[in-house]
Design an enzyme around this catalytic site. Structure first.
Site, mmCIF file in Angstrom:
data_model
loop_
_atom_site.group_PDB
_atom_site.id
_atom_site.type_symbol
_atom_site.label_atom_id
_atom_site.label_comp_id
_atom_site.label_asym_id
_atom_site.label_seq_id
_atom_site.Cartn_x
_atom_site.Cartn_y
_atom_site.Cartn_z
ATOM 1 N N GLY A 69 0.833 -1.205 0.000
ATOM 2 C CA GLY A 69 0.000 0.000 0.000
ATOM 3 C C GLY A 69 0.860 1.244 0.000
ATOM 4 O O GLY A 69 0.639 2.188 -0.783
ATOM 5 N N SER A 70 1.879 1.242 0.844
ATOM 6 C CA SER A 70 2.783 2.405 0.932
ATOM 7 C C SER A 70 3.458 2.661 -0.404
ATOM 8 O O SER A 70 3.697 3.814 -0.785
ATOM 9 C CB SER A 70 3.847 2.153 2.007
ATOM 10 O OG SER A 70 3.233 1.912 3.245
ATOM 11 N N ASP A 81 4.573 -9.406 5.948
ATOM 12 C CA ASP A 81 3.805 -10.289 5.047
ATOM 13 C C ASP A 81 4.642 -10.885 3.908
ATOM 14 O O ASP A 81 4.239 -11.892 3.324
ATOM 15 C CB ASP A 81 2.626 -9.522 4.433
ATOM 16 C CG ASP A 81 1.691 -8.965 5.490
ATOM 17 O OD1 ASP A 81 1.627 -9.547 6.589
ATOM 18 O OD2 ASP A 81 1.030 -7.948 5.230
ATOM 19 N N GLN A 86 3.358 -10.913 16.273
ATOM 20 C CA GLN A 86 4.193 -11.236 15.103
ATOM 21 C C GLN A 86 4.871 -9.992 14.523
ATOM 22 O O GLN A 86 5.813 -10.095 13.754
ATOM 23 C CB GLN A 86 3.338 -11.880 14.000
ATOM 24 C CG GLN A 86 2.815 -13.250 14.382
ATOM 25 C CD GLN A 86 1.647 -13.683 13.497
ATOM 26 O OE1 GLN A 86 1.812 -14.431 12.570
ATOM 27 N NE2 GLN A 86 0.456 -13.196 13.801
ATOM 28 N N HIS A 139 -0.777 -9.444 16.725
ATOM 29 C CA HIS A 139 0.265 -8.435 16.549
ATOM 30 C C HIS A 139 1.599 -8.767 17.210
ATOM 31 O O HIS A 139 2.577 -8.050 16.972
ATOM 32 C CB HIS A 139 -0.257 -7.081 17.019
ATOM 33 C CG HIS A 139 -1.320 -6.537 16.101
ATOM 34 N ND1 HIS A 139 -2.623 -6.973 16.173
ATOM 35 C CD2 HIS A 139 -1.262 -5.649 15.083
ATOM 36 C CE1 HIS A 139 -3.336 -6.354 15.234
ATOM 37 N NE2 HIS A 139 -2.531 -5.550 14.565
HETATM 38 P P1 ADP Z 1 1.275 -1.435 3.801
HETATM 39 O O1 ADP Z 1 2.130 -0.349 3.272
HETATM 40 O O2 ADP Z 1 1.879 -2.126 4.992
HETATM 41 O O3 ADP Z 1 0.817 -2.392 2.701
HETATM 42 P P2 ADP Z 1 -1.364 -0.181 3.768
HETATM 43 O O4 ADP Z 1 -1.900 -1.001 2.646
HETATM 44 O O5 ADP Z 1 -2.279 0.096 4.909
HETATM 45 O O6 ADP Z 1 -0.043 -0.805 4.426
HETATM 46 O O7 ADP Z 1 -0.880 1.190 3.151
HETATM 47 C C1 ADP Z 1 -0.223 2.142 3.958
HETATM 48 C C2 ADP Z 1 -0.575 3.516 3.511
HETATM 49 O O8 ADP Z 1 -0.161 3.715 2.160
HETATM 50 C C3 ADP Z 1 -2.055 3.829 3.482
HETATM 51 O O9 ADP Z 1 -2.581 4.138 4.751
HETATM 52 C C4 ADP Z 1 -2.081 5.045 2.581
HETATM 53 O O10 ADP Z 1 -1.606 6.193 3.267
HETATM 54 C C5 ADP Z 1 -1.025 4.649 1.546
HETATM 55 N N1 ADP Z 1 -1.702 4.056 0.391
HETATM 56 C C6 ADP Z 1 -2.214 2.812 0.276
HETATM 57 N N2 ADP Z 1 -2.821 2.642 -0.932
HETATM 58 C C7 ADP Z 1 -2.689 3.818 -1.579
HETATM 59 C C8 ADP Z 1 -3.103 4.306 -2.857
HETATM 60 N N3 ADP Z 1 -3.798 3.543 -3.720
HETATM 61 N N4 ADP Z 1 -2.803 5.585 -3.180
HETATM 62 C C9 ADP Z 1 -2.128 6.387 -2.328
HETATM 63 N N5 ADP Z 1 -1.703 5.983 -1.113
HETATM 64 C C10 ADP Z 1 -1.974 4.726 -0.737
HETATM 65 O O1 F6P Z 2 0.604 -5.744 6.759
HETATM 66 C C1 F6P Z 2 1.014 -6.158 8.031
HETATM 67 C C2 F6P Z 2 -0.155 -6.663 8.829
HETATM 68 O O2 F6P Z 2 0.307 -7.023 10.104
HETATM 69 C C3 F6P Z 2 -0.951 -7.794 8.172
HETATM 70 O O3 F6P Z 2 -0.314 -9.044 8.353
HETATM 71 C C4 F6P Z 2 -2.267 -7.682 8.889
HETATM 72 O O4 F6P Z 2 -3.316 -8.171 8.081
HETATM 73 C C5 F6P Z 2 -2.416 -6.198 9.107
HETATM 74 O O5 F6P Z 2 -1.130 -5.638 8.998
HETATM 75 C C6 F6P Z 2 -3.009 -5.835 10.442
HETATM 76 O O6 F6P Z 2 -3.217 -4.469 10.478
HETATM 77 P P1 F6P Z 2 -3.616 -3.657 11.796
HETATM 78 O O7 F6P Z 2 -2.368 -3.449 12.575
HETATM 79 O O8 F6P Z 2 -4.171 -2.404 11.256
HETATM 80 O O9 F6P Z 2 -4.592 -4.496 12.556
#
Ligand code: ADP
Ligand code: F6P
Length: 331
Positions: A106-107, A130, A261, A259
């Site tokens: 996502g980041s 992950d 983990q 968590h």
């Molecule tokens: P991770 O980076 O661990 O996969 P997330 O999926 O929650 O965690 O994404 C982290 C952050 O990245 C989100 O809260 C948001 O700020 C940003 N992000 C995620 N998806 C998008 C997107 N499609 N466009 C812009 N920013 C995003």
């Molecule tokens: O992306 C890391 C992770 O720990 C995933 O394994 C899990 O699904 C999610 O984040 C949990 O997110 P939160 O801390 O918001 O409950």
């Protein structure tokens, strides 16, 4: 372009080794006489211009610490262009010449968008337990999460064995089975449920019962450990628990590792990976790269374009999948 000031942030789910990565970034920057600014709480700090100077003295004694010195967060606002533009403006106002983002899938989506709206370089470093990021063999935090899961599985086996119970152990991974697969193999679990292979509750139940049957044939009156990727069972694990109890008459318990983990001191693999990738990310900035992830393949750092990662799906190791049947049946 000369790089004089670099910014760093940690975003999304925190992962053990993020601190080791921040440390490596600071140390390599010091080597190049580059100043480092840390943005707090991921993209929230970037939007709010909330930052701190990271002096090399601040990263002393940090390599072994879990969590992240800069804090992490999820930030919904960052999915909107107006906030990404605000972030780009804040980076310019702070005279930043390059940004390093340590985070997950996502980041990286956010990082790619920011790169398209900011003319200076953005480099990503894969940090998530992950391990679900394509283009890199491993992500920071993954090895520690497996270690934590394996230690817990070893412990729960003791009590499971004493009571001859079935344990459903829920591990993290979001939509990927890397932690589940490798912790199951490494702990000699009896079965594992993976999002990559899951078909339907009915079919999976038949497979579990078949496995338990064969297992009992080999070792009567023993415990059964089933590793389950989080959120996999339709309606939740209580439903599987009840079905298994009804079919076998054996007491079933659920253990959700959760968590824990994400916490703890990083194992050496994560410290080494984080140090390597933090160092490499700075070197990439210095040589003028932009819009890339600093990943690792066969222990060598590699720069992979964000665009190549975005829609690519990382697959589970085929050999681990192949040996799963034999290993988990008799272990
Ligand atoms: P991770 O980076 O661990 O996969 P997330 O999926 O929650 O965690 O994404 C982290 C952050 O990245 C989100 O809260 C948001 O700020 C940003 N992000 C995620 N998806 C998008 C997107 N499609 N466009 C812009 N920013 C995003
Ligand atoms: O992306 C890391 C992770 O720990 C995933 O394994 C899990 O699904 C999610 O984040 C949990 O997110 P939160 O801390 O918001 O409950």
């Amino acid at each position: 372009m000369t790089i004089k000031k670099v910014a760093v942030l940690t975003s999304g789910g925190d992962a053990p080794g993020m601190n080791a990565c921040i440390r490596a970034i600071c140390l390599r920057c010091e080597h190049h006489n580059v100043e480092v600014l840390g943005y707090k709480s991921g993209y929230i700090g970037l939007i709010n211009q909330d930052n701190m100077i990271l002096h090399p003295s601040m990263v002393h004694n940090l390599i072994q610490r879990g969590g992240t010195l800069l804090h992490s967060a999820r930030c919904e606002k960052f999915k909107q262009d107006e906030y990404i533009k605000q972030a780009a403006k804040n980076l310019n106002d702070a005279d930043i010449d390059g940004l390093i983002i340590i985070g997950g899938n996502g980041s990286f989506k956010g990082a790619e968008k920011l790169q398209s709206m900011w003319d200076k370089p953005v480099i990503g470093v894969p940090g998530t337990i992950d391990n679900d990021i394509a283009g890199t063999d491993y992500t920071i935090g993954y090895h520690t999460a497996i270690q934590t899961a394996v230690e817990s599985l070893d412990k729960v086996r003791d009590t499971a064995e004493a009571f001859e119970r079935i344990f459903l152990v829920d591990v993290m991974g979001r939509e990927a089975g890397f932690i589940a697969l490798n912790s199951a193999i490494s702990s000699g679990a009896d079965h594992v449920l993976l999002p990559e292979t899951f078909t339907s509750a009915a079919e999976e139940l038949v497979k579990i019962l078949d496995k338990l049957d064969k297992r009992r044939h080999h070792r009567a009156n023993s415990s059964h450990i089933i590793v389950v990727t989080e959120n996999i069972w339709p309606g939740g694990l209580e439903i599987l628990k009840d079905s298994l109890h009804a079919e076998t008459g054996v007491a079933v318990r659920i253990l959700t590792l959760g968590h824990v983990q994400r916490g703890g001191s990083p194992v050496w693999q994560d410290r080494l990976l984080a140090s390597k990738l933090g160092d490499f990310a700075v070197e990439e900035l210095m040589r003028g790269s932009k819009g890339v992830m600093a990943g690792v393949r066969s222990a060598i750092p590699v720069a992979v374009k964000f665009s190549e990662i975005e829609n690519a799906k990382k697959t589970l190791n085929p050999y681990s999948m192949k040996m799963l049947e034999s290993i988990t049946l008799l272990g």
